[in-house]
Structures are given as C-alpha cells and as structure tokens.
Write a protein that holds these residues in place. Structure first.
Motif, PDB file in Angstrom:
ATOM      1  N   ILE A  58       0.866  -1.282   0.015  1.00  0.00           N
ATOM      2  CA  ILE A  58      -0.051   0.154   0.029  1.00  0.00           C
ATOM      3  C   ILE A  58       1.036   1.372  -0.121  1.00  0.00           C
ATOM      4  O   ILE A  58       2.028   1.217   0.529  1.00  0.00           O
ATOM      5  N   ASN A  59       0.376   2.398  -0.521  1.00  0.00           N
ATOM      6  CA  ASN A  59       1.456   3.451  -0.537  1.00  0.00           C
ATOM      7  C   ASN A  59       0.248   4.460   0.107  1.00  0.00           C
ATOM      8  O   ASN A  59      -0.765   4.417   0.509  1.00  0.00           O
ATOM      9  N   ALA A  60       0.819   5.842   0.142  1.00  0.00           N
ATOM     10  CA  ALA A  60       0.367   6.903   0.760  1.00  0.00           C
ATOM     11  C   ALA A  60      -1.020   7.188   0.309  1.00  0.00           C
ATOM     12  O   ALA A  60      -1.619   8.121   0.916  1.00  0.00           O
ATOM     13  N   SER A  61      -1.281   7.236  -0.757  1.00  0.00           N
ATOM     14  CA  SER A  61      -2.592   7.503  -1.657  1.00  0.00           C
ATOM     15  C   SER A  61      -3.484   6.494  -1.332  1.00  0.00           C
ATOM     16  O   SER A  61      -4.569   6.495  -2.066  1.00  0.00           O
ATOM     17  N   ALA A  62      -3.165   5.342  -0.680  1.00  0.00           N
ATOM     18  CA  ALA A  62      -4.165   4.221  -0.175  1.00  0.00           C
ATOM     19  C   ALA A  62      -4.478   3.444  -1.382  1.00  0.00           C
ATOM     20  O   ALA A  62      -5.525   2.870  -1.531  1.00  0.00           O
ATOM     21  N   THR A  63      -3.579   3.236  -2.511  1.00  0.00           N
ATOM     22  CA  THR A  63      -3.435   2.570  -3.353  1.00  0.00           C
ATOM     23  C   THR A  63      -3.046   1.066  -2.931  1.00  0.00           C
ATOM     24  O   THR A  63      -1.812   1.082  -2.259  1.00  0.00           O
ATOM     25  N   VAL A  64      -3.815  -0.050  -3.208  1.00  0.00           N
ATOM     26  CA  VAL A  64      -3.589  -1.439  -2.600  1.00  0.00           C
ATOM     27  C   VAL A  64      -3.103  -2.101  -4.017  1.00  0.00           C
ATOM     28  O   VAL A  64      -3.765  -2.138  -4.911  1.00  0.00           O
ATOM     29  N   VAL A  65      -2.013  -2.767  -3.582  1.00  0.00           N
ATOM     30  CA  VAL A  65      -1.573  -4.031  -4.616  1.00  0.00           C
ATOM     31  C   VAL A  65      -1.498  -5.412  -4.044  1.00  0.00           C
ATOM     32  O   VAL A  65      -1.473  -5.580  -2.709  1.00  0.00           O
ATOM     33  N   GLY A  66      -1.672  -6.326  -4.631  1.00  0.00           N
ATOM     34  CA  GLY A  66      -1.833  -7.758  -4.222  1.00  0.00           C
ATOM     35  C   GLY A  66      -2.161  -8.840  -5.461  1.00  0.00           C
ATOM     36  O   GLY A  66      -1.721  -8.501  -6.722  1.00  0.00           O
ATOM     37  N   TYR A  67      -2.631  -9.679  -5.065  1.00  0.00           N
ATOM     38  CA  TYR A  67      -3.070 -10.878  -6.052  1.00  0.00           C
ATOM     39  C   TYR A  67      -4.388 -11.799  -5.988  1.00  0.00           C
ATOM     40  O   TYR A  67      -4.400 -11.866  -4.609  1.00  0.00           O
ATOM     41  N   GLY A  68      -4.885 -12.429  -6.809  1.00  0.00           N
ATOM     42  CA  GLY A  68      -6.013 -12.858  -6.459  1.00  0.00           C
ATOM     43  C   GLY A  68      -6.040 -14.194  -7.289  1.00  0.00           C
ATOM     44  O   GLY A  68      -5.384 -14.269  -8.339  1.00  0.00           O
ATOM     45  N   PHE A  69      -6.814 -15.492  -6.778  1.00  0.00           N
ATOM     46  CA  PHE A  69      -6.814 -16.588  -7.562  1.00  0.00           C
ATOM     47  C   PHE A  69      -8.108 -16.642  -8.457  1.00  0.00           C
ATOM     48  O   PHE A  69      -9.005 -15.977  -8.053  1.00  0.00           O
ATOM     49  N   SER A  70      -7.916 -17.498  -9.395  1.00  0.00           N
ATOM     50  CA  SER A  70      -9.151 -17.752 -10.143  1.00  0.00           C
ATOM     51  C   SER A  70      -9.821 -18.780  -9.380  1.00  0.00           C
ATOM     52  O   SER A  70      -9.695 -19.366  -8.608  1.00  0.00           O
ATOM     53  N   SER A  71     -11.577 -18.892  -9.849  1.00  0.00           N
ATOM     54  CA  SER A  71     -12.223 -19.714  -8.920  1.00  0.00           C
ATOM     55  C   SER A  71     -11.729 -21.212  -8.994  1.00  0.00           C
ATOM     56  O   SER A  71     -12.104 -21.800  -7.943  1.00  0.00           O
ATOM     57  N   ASP A  72     -10.956 -21.721  -9.939  1.00  0.00           N
ATOM     58  CA  ASP A  72     -10.297 -23.111  -9.936  1.00  0.00           C
ATOM     59  C   ASP A  72      -9.162 -23.224  -9.277  1.00  0.00           C
ATOM     60  O   ASP A  72      -8.578 -24.294  -9.432  1.00  0.00           O
ATOM     61  N   PHE A  73      -8.485 -22.009  -9.048  1.00  0.00           N
ATOM     62  CA  PHE A  73      -7.085 -22.080  -8.344  1.00  0.00           C
ATOM     63  C   PHE A  73      -6.047 -22.287  -9.557  1.00  0.00           C
ATOM     64  O   PHE A  73      -4.865 -22.776  -9.123  1.00  0.00           O
ATOM     65  N   SER A  74      -6.383 -22.314 -10.584  1.00  0.00           N
ATOM     66  CA  SER A  74      -5.484 -22.723 -11.686  1.00  0.00           C
ATOM     67  C   SER A  74      -4.617 -21.525 -12.128  1.00  0.00           C
ATOM     68  O   SER A  74      -3.448 -21.826 -12.571  1.00  0.00           O
ATOM     69  N   THR A  75      -4.755 -20.310 -11.921  1.00  0.00           N
ATOM     70  CA  THR A  75      -4.039 -19.104 -12.045  1.00  0.00           C
ATOM     71  C   THR A  75      -4.376 -18.317 -10.955  1.00  0.00           C
ATOM     72  O   THR A  75      -5.196 -18.193 -10.349  1.00  0.00           O
ATOM     73  N   TYR A  76      -3.200 -17.159 -10.875  1.00  0.00           N
ATOM     74  CA  TYR A  76      -3.536 -16.033  -9.915  1.00  0.00           C
ATOM     75  C   TYR A  76      -2.929 -14.709 -10.832  1.00  0.00           C
ATOM     76  O   TYR A  76      -2.146 -14.831 -11.754  1.00  0.00           O
ATOM     77  N   SER A  77      -3.800 -13.484 -10.326  1.00  0.00           N
ATOM     78  CA  SER A  77      -3.505 -12.574 -11.038  1.00  0.00           C
ATOM     79  C   SER A  77      -2.897 -11.158 -10.086  1.00  0.00           C
ATOM     80  O   SER A  77      -3.745 -11.241  -9.230  1.00  0.00           O
TER      81      SER A  77
END
Length: 342
Positions: A64-83
């Motif tokens: 997270i930065n001072a502008s409250a912009t959040v970064v991270g990652y999430g998985f697809s519904s079948d857990f085959s990929t993450y983005s």
C-alpha cells in the motif's frame, strides 16, 4: 511503548492479517468475510477497515502507498491461475504478465505508483518485474540464474528481492535502475532473500541454513549482519525496516523489533494491559508505526502499533509546571476533570 489499535475483521469474517503499511499509516492485508474466503482490506485512521474488491474469492492485499492504493494478487475460481491487481478507490487495474506467462503477483507499491512483483514467462520461470505508467519491465535474473522475485521498492525506486545464480540457490538481491546485484549470504548459510528496503537504503531479509533454520539480517553500507533470535539458538525472519534501521519480524513465534540496542520481544514494549500475543510484525514506516498480527482466545487480528511519544527530559519540568498551573486553575473554579488523557 505503543498504542495498540485493533483493526478488527471484515463484515461476516472471523480473522484478519496485516501485510503492509504506508508512509502515512494506512494498512493493507487480508481476511475472511461473508463474501470471500480471503479478501484484501484497506484500513485508514479516517475510514477504518473496509473490504477491497479484487474480483476474486481468494485474494490478498500485499502492499500500500500513501494514496491508499492497494496491490496484491487473487486466484481464479478453480485456483489454476493467479493475477496481480492495483486497486485505487473503486478502480481495479490488472497488471499484464510477462510475454507468454499466465500468472503474476504484485508485492509492493511506492508513493510514485511504481509496482513490483513477479510473473512467470513463456518458459514457466518466475521473474521479477516493475510496472509503471502502464509499462511492464522484466527485472531479469543474476548471471547464470533462471528465476527472480521483487519483494519491495523504496521511494527512489530501488528494488529488493531474491534471485538464483550459478549455484542454483536463492540470494538476496537489489536493483537500482539496472540489473540485480547479489547481496550474498553469511558463512554458515546457504541462501537468503530480501523482504524490505528503507528510503535511505537499509535492507532487511532472512538467511536460510539449508536445514530449516532461519536468521534475520540487516544490510547497510555494503555489509550484511545477522540479527540473532529471541531464544538461544532460535530462528528469526525479518519482514520490514525503516530509515532509522529499525527492523521488525518474527522470532520463534513471537513478533520482534530490532534497534541499535538489540532484538526485543515486541510484546514487552506494549501496555501491560494488552491481552493480545503478537506473533509477527510485518512492516514498519519511518514514523515507527508497525503493522502486526496478534492472537487472543483463538482469534487472529491485524493491528497497527502506534508509537507513544515521550517528552524529552529537558521539557519535563516545563510540562509539569504547566500541569500544576492548570490543576490550580481547575481547583479555583471547582471543576474536577481529567486534564491529561493518557
């Protein structure tokens, strides 16, 4: 000493965990909720805790930065990929993968908006990247290596992480406008990774001995130092560092703070009335605010630990005199109230 601020849990959730803190004290992390198994969150002193919609039922806030912009990652519904994702208010921006890749994750963002993380490429190898102004840049590898990962970035754009080399083992690395530089390992250890970098170039991370043992380190002025552990012969991992060279992390299941006087159990620096046991300190900013994880009664919550300012010795007589005058005035008006809230 620190004020302990419980960030709570998301609606319908039971637990939360902190992952990153901004220069102005905003916190991100993740927790379960009525809507998701794991959902990123944003906490600010103004708005409190709120869910961040990453478009995934299993996602994590990482930076997270001072502008409250959040970064991270999430998985697809079948857990085959993450983005990887960037979320600024209600705007969710996807970060492209390296050419031919199918997975990526964002790990940190600085106040200029540059994001770092890792992605696989067409060969399947994991490679660190930076992303700024809609442009993705591969950070490459060490000579003879096949993989790298970017874990943190400071205000000037210096990036740290880990990469393998000719020996096939991961080493802590740093990049400043160019290729990775190897920070190496200390004698008695096989590999290392860098987890954080301060705005003035302190780097913290962890050494591994190849047998499951770990040791937190601090790198400064071209030299790496082992920080020890809370227990004799124990393990430690460093997760954050600020411009004062204060390192935070976890040692033998307990959150620690390391400063120029040595390593301290973070729980011993809190109010004796705090019933929470802090197991990890995950990030620290230049104001000394710490994002941490605490347990109590089987519950896990994210926390912000806010330093309590202590008057300088020279100002104490002035402060005491002012309080006495105030108390005398209050008595003259027969008003009894608490003059100083601690």
């Amino acid at each position: 000493m620190y004020n302990v601020i419980d960030l709570g849990v998301l609606p319908g959730g039971t637990s939360s965990a902190a992952a990153g803190i901004s220069s102005n004290g905003a916190v991100t992390g993740f927790g379960d909720s009525a809507a998701a198994v794991s959902q990123p969150f944003l906490w600010t002193s103004v708005s409190g805790l709120s869910a961040v919609d990453a478009g995934s039922l299993f996602a994590f806030g990482a930076g997270i930065n001072a502008s409250a912009t959040v970064v991270g990652y999430g998985f697809s519904s079948d857990f085959s990929t993450y983005s990887a994702f960037i979320i600024d208010g209600s705007t969710n921006t996807s970060i492209p993968t390296l050419p031919g890749g199918s997975n990526n994750a964002a790990t940190a963002i600085n106040d200029s908006g540059t994001v770092v993380g890792y992605s696989n490429d067409a060969s399947g190898a994991i490679i660190g990247f930076s992303y700024a102004s809609h442009t993705l840049t591969s950070l490459g590898t060490l000579p003879g290596g096949t993989t790298s990962q970017a874990n943190a970035i400071n205000a000037s754009g210096t990036i740290v992480g880990q990469a393998d080399g000719f020996d096939g083992l991961l080493h802590a690395v740093v990049a400043s406008g160019g290729n990775w530089a190897d920070l190496g390992v200390l004698a008695g250890y096989q590999s290392s990774f860098a987890s954080a970098i301060s705005n003035n170039g302190f780097i913290s991370g962890t050494l591994n001995d190849g047998s499951g043992g770990t040791m937190a380190f601090l790198w400064q002025s071209g030299s790496m130092s082992a920080l020890g552990a809370l227990l004799p012969g124990g393990d430690s991992r460093a997760y954050g560092v600020n411009s004062a060279g204060v390192v935070v992390g976890s040692s033998d299941g307990t959150a620690f703070l390391y400063d120029n006087t040595g390593m301290h159990d973070l729980n011993g620096l809190l109010s004796p009335t705090s019933a929470w046991l802090f197991t990890e300190a995950d990030a620290i900013n230049d104001s000394g605010q710490i994002a941490a994880i605490g347990f109590y009664g089987g519950q896990q919550h994210a926390f912000l630990l806010d330093p309590v300012s202590t008057p300088e010795p020279a100002t104490l007589p002035l402060l005491c005199g002012a309080l006495l005058l105030l108390a005398a005035g209050e008595l003259r008006h027969f008003q009894f109230r608490k003059a100083v809230k601690r």
